[in-house]
Design an enzyme around this catalytic site. Structure first.
Site, PDB file in Angstrom:
ATOM      1  N   LYS A 299       0.861  -1.191   0.000  1.00  0.00           N
ATOM      2  CA  LYS A 299       0.000   0.000   0.000  1.00  0.00           C
ATOM      3  C   LYS A 299       0.891   1.232   0.000  1.00  0.00           C
ATOM      4  CE  LYS A 299      -2.397   1.650   3.746  1.00  0.00           C
ATOM      5  NZ  LYS A 299      -2.316   3.106   3.828  1.00  0.00           N
TER       6      LYS A 299
ATOM      7  N   ASP B  86      -3.442   4.342  -1.928  1.00  0.00           N
ATOM      8  CA  ASP B  86      -4.394   4.797  -0.900  1.00  0.00           C
ATOM      9  C   ASP B  86      -4.398   6.321  -0.844  1.00  0.00           C
ATOM     10  OD1 ASP B  86      -5.917   5.073   1.427  1.00  0.00           O
ATOM     11  OD2 ASP B  86      -4.314   4.396   2.761  1.00  0.00           O
TER      12      ASP B  86
ATOM     13  N   LYS C 176      -7.455   8.172  -1.222  1.00  0.00           N
ATOM     14  CA  LYS C 176      -8.758   8.601  -0.675  1.00  0.00           C
ATOM     15  C   LYS C 176      -9.332   9.844  -1.357  1.00  0.00           C
ATOM     16  CE  LYS C 176      -7.870   6.739   3.987  1.00  0.00           C
ATOM     17  NZ  LYS C 176      -6.441   6.404   3.961  1.00  0.00           N
TER      18      LYS C 176
ATOM     19  N   ASP D  24     -14.002  14.656  -4.327  1.00  0.00           N
ATOM     20  CA  ASP D  24     -14.142  15.965  -4.985  1.00  0.00           C
ATOM     21  C   ASP D  24     -15.385  15.885  -5.871  1.00  0.00           C
ATOM     22  OD1 ASP D  24     -13.580  18.507  -6.225  1.00  0.00           O
ATOM     23  OD2 ASP D  24     -11.449  18.169  -5.849  1.00  0.00           O
TER      24      ASP D  24
ATOM     25  N   THR E  76     -11.765   5.449  10.641  1.00  0.00           N
ATOM     26  CA  THR E  76     -11.776   4.831  11.982  1.00  0.00           C
ATOM     27  C   THR E  76     -11.331   5.825  13.054  1.00  0.00           C
ATOM     28  OG1 THR E  76      -9.666   3.852  11.376  1.00  0.00           O
ATOM     29  CG2 THR E  76     -11.560   2.397  11.368  1.00  0.00           C
TER      30      THR E  76
ATOM     31  N   ARG F  81       3.031  -1.186  10.726  1.00  0.00           N
ATOM     32  CA  ARG F  81       4.098  -1.317  11.723  1.00  0.00           C
ATOM     33  C   ARG F  81       4.373  -2.728  12.233  1.00  0.00           C
ATOM     34  NH1 ARG F  81       1.418   3.574  14.726  1.00  0.00           N
ATOM     35  NH2 ARG F  81      -0.309   2.512  13.706  1.00  0.00           N
TER      36      ARG F  81
HETATM   37  O1  C5P Z   1       0.917   0.493  11.138  1.00  0.00           O
HETATM   38  P1  C5P Z   1      -0.520   0.054  10.991  1.00  0.00           P
HETATM   39  O2  C5P Z   1      -0.682  -1.441  10.844  1.00  0.00           O
HETATM   40  O3  C5P Z   1      -1.420   0.637  12.046  1.00  0.00           O
HETATM   41  O4  C5P Z   1      -0.945   0.678   9.588  1.00  0.00           O
HETATM   42  C1  C5P Z   1      -2.264   0.653   9.132  1.00  0.00           C
HETATM   43  C2  C5P Z   1      -2.354   1.368   7.807  1.00  0.00           C
HETATM   44  O5  C5P Z   1      -3.722   1.403   7.403  1.00  0.00           O
HETATM   45  C3  C5P Z   1      -1.882   2.816   7.821  1.00  0.00           C
HETATM   46  O6  C5P Z   1      -1.335   3.101   6.535  1.00  0.00           O
HETATM   47  C4  C5P Z   1      -3.146   3.596   8.046  1.00  0.00           C
HETATM   48  O7  C5P Z   1      -3.078   4.896   7.523  1.00  0.00           O
HETATM   49  C5  C5P Z   1      -4.152   2.752   7.268  1.00  0.00           C
HETATM   50  N1  C5P Z   1      -5.548   2.909   7.653  1.00  0.00           N
HETATM   51  C6  C5P Z   1      -6.005   2.669   8.941  1.00  0.00           C
HETATM   52  N2  C5P Z   1      -7.340   2.812   9.232  1.00  0.00           N
HETATM   53  C7  C5P Z   1      -8.194   3.198   8.271  1.00  0.00           C
HETATM   54  C8  C5P Z   1      -7.750   3.441   6.971  1.00  0.00           C
HETATM   55  C9  C5P Z   1      -6.405   3.286   6.698  1.00  0.00           C
HETATM   56  O8  C5P Z   1      -5.244   2.304   9.815  1.00  0.00           O
HETATM   57  N3  C5P Z   1      -9.488   3.289   8.551  1.00  0.00           N
END
Ligand code: C5P
Length: 232
Positions: A32, A59, A61, A64, A119, A211
């Site tokens: 991603k 990603d 998003k 517009d 979220t 992460r």
């Molecule tokens: O590091 P982690 O596993 O928390 O990363 C989750 C990824 O998913 C990040 O790139 C975050 O921006 C993305 N994301 C999220 N919740 C959402 C939409 C996207 O955590 N509702």
């Protein structure tokens, strides 16, 4: 659609990203690319990762007026990415226009996924800031139904919502779920989390993990563990 693990490459620049991807010598994970990396390095970064053989979820998003989103999606489609997204908030007309823009002359197109309510948005902020006075879950399911009506392929949601989305929109409607953590792992700033195994049980189609893989001392091992728990 085969279940897959998508690695969130939340890196600030090209060198860090390629250094990370170089560790994967045997497999080509689905990755991603988000706003940070895209705005820093531009479409060339996408082409370079694609040329290395990875599938890409871009990603960005989009949200517009329909005509602007349609034209922007046509540009993204030419980058040959595999999945892109937009905000369902932008209306059914915008989502339909996005699909039109995304569809290539040969009829193929990347998967198009909608963000419902982020979220990070709470019931309280939704009511105060957006003046939406319905239960958050109901709003999420309504946006998912609108995305389905517009012809989209699925939504981004919490793994804990995946089952409900499938009940409302059907099993073929994809759920792409961030907020995934290994059992006993550091939750960080995510609140509603599930393990890869649990996400599989609830019916997620794709899990997005950042992460827990990128910050692990052994990212390839962490990725393999996620694939084993979720995709096998
Ligand atoms: O590091 P982690 O596993 O928390 O990363 C989750 C990824 O998913 C990040 O790139 C975050 O921006 C993305 N994301 C999220 N919740 C959402 C939409 C996207 O955590 N509702």
């Amino acid at each position: 659609m085969k279940r897959d693990v998508i690695i969130a490459c939340d890196f600030a620049d090209r060198a860090t990203t390629l250094n990370f991807l170089d560790k994967f010598t045997e497999e080509k994970p689905f990755v991603k690319i988000g706003m940070e990396l895209f705005y820093a390095e531009g479409p060339e970064m996408v082409r370079e990762i694609k040329a290395r053989g990875h599938k890409i979820f871009l990603d960005l998003k989009l949200c517009d007026i329909p005509n602007t989103v349609k034209k922007a999606m046509a540009v993204l489609s030419k980058l040959d990415v595999d999945m892109v997204n937009l905000h369902a908030f932008g209306t059914i007309d915008m989502m339909k226009a996005a699909l039109e823009g995304l569809t290539r002359p040969d009829g193929t197109r990347p998967l198009l996924i909608a963000v419902t309510q982020l979220t990070s948005t709470s019931q309280e902020r939704m009511e105060h800031d957006q003046m939406i006075y319905k239960p958050l879950l109901e709003v999420v399911m309504h946006y998912a139904a609108c995305a389905k009506e517009a012809g989209l392929d699925g939504v981004v949601c919490s793994p804990l919502e995946a089952q409900k989305v499938h009940e409302v929109c059907g099993n073929a409607f994809l759920t792409v779920t961030p907020g995934v953590r290994f059992a006993g792992g550091d939750v960080g700033d995510q609140v509603r989390v599930a393990t890869p195994e649990r996400a599989k049980e609830i019916g997620s189609d794709f899990i997005v993990m950042g992460r827990p893989i990128t910050a692990d001392a052994d990212p390839v091992g962490a990725y393999r563990r996620a694939m084993k728990e979720f995709a096998e």
